[in-house]
Scaffold this motif. Sequence first.
Motif, PDB file in Angstrom:
ATOM      1  N   MET A   1      43.989  77.384 -15.501  1.00 28.76           N
ATOM      2  CA  MET A   1      43.267  78.441 -14.812  1.00 28.76           C
ATOM      3  C   MET A   1      41.877  78.562 -15.402  1.00 28.76           C
ATOM      4  N   GLY A   2      40.976  79.070 -14.568  1.00 27.24           N
ATOM      5  CA  GLY A   2      39.599  79.236 -14.988  1.00 27.24           C
ATOM      6  C   GLY A   2      39.384  80.506 -15.778  1.00 27.24           C
ATOM      7  N   GLU A   3      38.134  80.818 -15.947  1.00 25.73           N
ATOM      8  CA  GLU A   3      37.715  81.983 -16.716  1.00 25.73           C
ATOM      9  C   GLU A   3      38.079  83.288 -16.006  1.00 25.73           C
ATOM     10  N   ALA A   4      38.552  84.266 -16.767  1.00 22.02           N
ATOM     11  CA  ALA A   4      38.871  85.589 -16.219  1.00 22.02           C
ATOM     12  C   ALA A   4      37.605  86.432 -16.246  1.00 22.02           C
ATOM     13  N   ILE A   5      37.083  86.767 -15.042  1.00 22.20           N
ATOM     14  CA  ILE A   5      35.854  87.560 -15.020  1.00 22.20           C
ATOM     15  C   ILE A   5      35.937  88.753 -14.072  1.00 22.20           C
ATOM     16  N   LEU A   6      37.045  88.906 -13.378  1.00 22.28           N
ATOM     17  CA  LEU A   6      37.189  90.021 -12.445  1.00 22.28           C
ATOM     18  C   LEU A   6      38.445  90.817 -12.776  1.00 22.28           C
ATOM     19  N   ALA A   7      38.369  92.112 -12.534  1.00 24.49           N
ATOM     20  CA  ALA A   7      39.559  92.959 -12.653  1.00 24.49           C
ATOM     21  C   ALA A   7      40.190  93.066 -11.275  1.00 24.49           C
ATOM     22  N   CYS A   8      41.492  92.900 -11.194  1.00 22.82           N
ATOM     23  CA  CYS A   8      42.207  92.985  -9.931  1.00 22.82           C
ATOM     24  C   CYS A   8      42.154  94.419  -9.401  1.00 22.82           C
ATOM     25  N   PRO A   9      41.756  94.595  -8.147  1.00 19.43           N
ATOM     26  CA  PRO A   9      41.702  95.940  -7.573  1.00 19.43           C
ATOM     27  C   PRO A   9      43.088  96.548  -7.325  1.00 19.43           C
ATOM     28  N   ASN A  10      44.132  95.702  -7.312  1.00 21.34           N
ATOM     29  CA  ASN A  10      45.498  96.199  -7.092  1.00 21.34           C
ATOM     30  C   ASN A  10      46.171  96.678  -8.365  1.00 21.34           C
ATOM     31  N   CYS A  11      46.035  95.903  -9.452  1.00 16.98           N
ATOM     32  CA  CYS A  11      46.791  96.217 -10.667  1.00 16.98           C
ATOM     33  C   CYS A  11      45.931  96.277 -11.925  1.00 16.98           C
ATOM     34  N   ASP A  12      44.636  96.028 -11.796  1.00 16.72           N
ATOM     35  CA  ASP A  12      43.675  96.081 -12.900  1.00 16.72           C
ATOM     36  C   ASP A  12      43.890  94.981 -13.942  1.00 16.72           C
ATOM     37  N   ASN A  13      44.714  93.992 -13.627  1.00 22.59           N
ATOM     38  CA  ASN A  13      44.897  92.835 -14.496  1.00 22.59           C
ATOM     39  C   ASN A  13      43.693  91.903 -14.334  1.00 22.59           C
ATOM     40  N   SER A  14      43.511  90.948 -15.230  1.00 27.09           N
ATOM     41  CA  SER A  14      42.427  89.979 -15.119  1.00 27.09           C
ATOM     42  C   SER A  14      42.715  88.985 -14.008  1.00 27.09           C
ATOM     43  N   MET A  15      41.697  88.694 -13.201  1.00 29.85           N
ATOM     44  CA  MET A  15      41.800  87.662 -12.159  1.00 29.85           C
ATOM     45  C   MET A  15      41.150  86.395 -12.696  1.00 29.85           C
ATOM     46  N   PHE A  16      41.701  85.259 -12.338  1.00 30.76           N
ATOM     47  CA  PHE A  16      41.210  83.992 -12.846  1.00 30.76           C
ATOM     48  C   PHE A  16      40.568  83.158 -11.752  1.00 30.76           C
ATOM     49  N   ASP A  17      39.501  82.465 -12.127  1.00 31.40           N
ATOM     50  CA  ASP A  17      38.764  81.584 -11.232  1.00 31.40           C
ATOM     51  C   ASP A  17      39.618  80.355 -10.950  1.00 31.40           C
TER      52      ASP A  17
END
Length: 72
Positions: A1-17
């Motif tokens: 998985m790529g770099e985590a740079i976004l927070a998920c709007p559903n669960c606030d977990n890190s989203m990966f590129d």
Amino acid sequence: MGEAILACPNCDNSMFDQGRIYDYYDDYSPYMDIDVIKLADGDPVSSQKDECVHLFKCPNCGFDVQKKITIT
């Protein structure tokens, strides 16, 4: 998985590129020239910009989103 740079709007977990959205079009997309593929997005000006649309996905809830990133 790529770099985590976004927070998920559903669960606030890190989203990966997950890479370029264009790579998901078909089996040969990852091997095609990006400037040719970018013409498929319907915006002829986008191929002249230093940006690319990437897919970001949350491993916790599965939510995904497309986001333009600057190519460096």
